[in-house]
Scaffold this active site. Structure first.
Site, short mmCIF file in Angstrom:
data_model
loop_
_atom_site.label_atom_id
_atom_site.label_comp_id
_atom_site.label_asym_id
_atom_site.label_seq_id
_atom_site.Cartn_x
_atom_site.Cartn_y
_atom_site.Cartn_z
N LYS A 58 17.05 2.87 -0.25
CA LYS A 58 17.94 2.68 0.82
C LYS A 58 19.09 1.75 0.53
CE LYS A 58 15.36 2.31 4.58
NZ LYS A 58 14.45 1.27 5.70
N GLU A 112 7.43 1.60 -6.80
CA GLU A 112 7.58 1.32 -5.56
C GLU A 112 7.72 2.23 -4.77
OE1 GLU A 112 7.89 -1.17 -3.64
OE2 GLU A 112 8.88 -2.95 -4.42
N ASP A 122 14.65 -1.78 -0.48
CA ASP A 122 15.36 -1.67 0.87
C ASP A 122 16.36 -2.67 0.59
OD1 ASP A 122 16.21 -1.45 3.47
OD2 ASP A 122 14.33 -2.62 4.18
N LYS A 135 0.83 -1.30 0.09
CA LYS A 135 0.04 0.13 0.05
C LYS A 135 0.77 1.13 -0.03
CE LYS A 135 -2.97 -2.10 3.34
NZ LYS A 135 -3.42 -1.67 4.81
N GLY A 136 2.10 1.01 0.37
CA GLY A 136 2.89 2.20 0.55
C GLY A 136 3.16 3.28 -0.71
#
Ligand code: 5GP
Length: 478
Positions: A426, A394, A398, A340-341
């Site tokens: 990241k 996205e 990460d 959901k981000g």
């Protein structure tokens, strides 16, 4: 000048133009432009009386050359003094009428007749509107009434913005200071760009609270060598109604010491100048509490620091959208968002892509502890991507495990191409090297929230991206 019947229509057009903006400057500009066009005059100008009632300060003009405009100060008592007493004055021939202060310049500008109409507010004359014609012109009663209506619209525009009121009430206090902000305000246009995004954001907060501001209002000499100025200091903002200068120190921490020194020096040299330093911490607190944070203060205390403000995100997402538009020219890409981000990012991103696009979503279930690194599809695509140009969107990459899985999964559906666009990268935590084509921001190894990203399903509605406090540091709130 239009005939009586069309005057009404022309007035409607002027009112429409004037009402189309909330900024005083833009309102006045719209007023003089539409007044010129509606009346068929050569030009129109609007002057406001200075707070000491001596000068007429040009506030807006249309159809006049820069040379004519900068001819010199217009004296209220010399230049058509009756207008300031509230009378409409027609000067039919500027070359011979002694009431005209700049006769030669007016002739050179191609002006023959000038109609001057007082601008009233609360039964006081606060300025004058002028209509200039090329040929000698006798203004009819209807035309004068029409022009007066336009002038009054200008007064209402000023009234609405409370500009005149604040000018008058603050003037006495400011008279003691080093400058009249009236001059600055009228002469300094709003900037089209700022030195730093935090300044633009700060300006927006000020706008939000209807606090008048001037960006980089003036430079103060603070160091001299043999009588020559060797160092100047330009505060970021001046807030006329508070008679306060603001210097933001939201940028690099190493600049703070130098700014402190400059501010101290400024205070010594100019004791009447009221200047405040707004530190990074104070600024973000302001942003979070008042400007943009929809969460209550209680929740805000869990936020360690803001990494990217709403404005910085908006700027970067706009750039990404424009880049994708260029790269996918004449194609119809499919945006695949990973829920959901990604929700805030993808919805903003696609609105900056000027192409016919398709959007679909996938959702993955969280890592299963029994098989680390494996991902399961919780929601699959609803449309076919076979033969299509896919852009996988996205929120954050990460370790790269999710992306790696999704790329190979989508690859089995035989799209024409796949590219990856992520808001945050990241890199320091990458386990699998996955190709990433569009990156919003690289970030350090910290857990971030906001702008769609959650912690335990909250914080998605923060309009900025922030680092969450670790459990240990929670006691030391701002
Ligand atoms: P990856 O598979 O690349 O390790 O992780 C990607 C997913 O982990 C992201 O889609 C996101 O849901 C989650 N994630 C990774 N880092 C963060 C972070 O700093 N904050 C939040 N809220 N989610 C993160």
């Amino acid at each position: 000048m239009p005939r009586t019947r069309s005057l009404q229509k022309a007035l409607f057009e002027v009112a429409k133009a004037v009402n189309s903006t909330l900024s005083v400057t833009e309102t006045l500009n719209a007023l003089v432009e539409s007044a010129t066009k509606a009346t068929g005059a050569k030009a129109c100008s609007l002057f406001l009386l200075s707070p000491d009632s001596k000068d007429l300060l040009r506030s807006a003009y249309y159809g006049l050359s820069e040379e004519y405009i900068t001819k010199g100060p217009v004296k209220a008592e010399r230049s058509i003094a009756e207008v300031m007493q509230g009378t409409t004055v027609l000067v039919k021939d500027v070359t011979t009428d002694p009431r005209i202060q700049y006769r030669r310049e007016a002739k050179k500008e191609g002006i023959t007749s000038i109609l001057s109409i007082p601008v009233f507010l609360h039964q006081e004359t606060i300025g004058v509107m002028r209509l200039y014609t090329k040929d000698p012109h006798d203004f009819s009663k209807d035309e004068v009434e029409f022009a007066s209506s336009i002038a009054n619209l200008g007064a209402i525009a000023i009234e609405n913005a409370k500009l005149y009121e604040s000018l008058r009430s603050s003037y006495e206090e400011i008279r003691q200071g080093v400058l009249s902000w009236y001059d600055i305000l009228l002469d300094k246009p709003r900037p089209t760009s700022f030195g730093h995004p935090s300044e633009a954001e700060f300006a927006r907060i000020l706008d939000f609270y209807h606090i008048l501001w001037v960006y980089e209002p003036r430079s103060f000499p603070i160091t001299w060598d043999n009588g020559n100025v060797t160092e100047m200091f330009t505060p970021d903002f001046y807030l006329p109604t508070l008679d306060m200068y603001i210097e933001l120190t939201t940028m690099r921490q190493n600049l703070v010491t130098d700014k402190n020194r400059k501010v101290r020096r400024l205070k010594e040299l100019y004791p009447n100048v009221n200047i405040r330093l707004v530190y990074r911490k104070d600024y973000f607190r302001l942003l979070a509490r008042y400007g943009y944070g929809p969460l209550k203060e209680a929740e805000m205390s869990r936020i360690d620091k803001v990494l990217f403000t709403a404005f910085e995100i908006e700027e970067r997402v706009t750039q990404l959208g424009e880049q994708i538009t260029l790269d996918y020219k004449d194609r119809q890409p499919v945006f695949v968002g990973v829920l959901k981000g990604v929700m805030c990012f993808i919805s903003d991103l696609i609105r900056h892509v000027s192409l016919p696009v398709t959007v679909d979503y996938m959702a993955i279930s969280p890592y299963r502890t029994e098989t680390p690194g494996s991902v399961a599809i919780a929601k699959d695509l609803e449309i076919s991507i076979t033969g299509r140009d896919v852009i996988l969107v996205e929120d954050i990459i990460d370790t790269g495990l999710t992306l790696n899985y999704l790329l190979s999964y989508l690859g089995t559906k035989k799209p024409a191409s796949i590219k990856v666009c992520t808001l945050l990268d990241k890199r320091a935590r990458r386990l699998i090297n996955v190709p990433v084509d569009y990156v919003g921001f690289g970030i350090p190894d910290e857990f971030v929230i906001g702008y769609g990203l959650d912690y335990d399903e909250i914080y998605r509605n923060l309009p900025f991206i922030a680092v969450l406090k670790t459990e240990d540091s929670l006691s030391g709130a701002w």
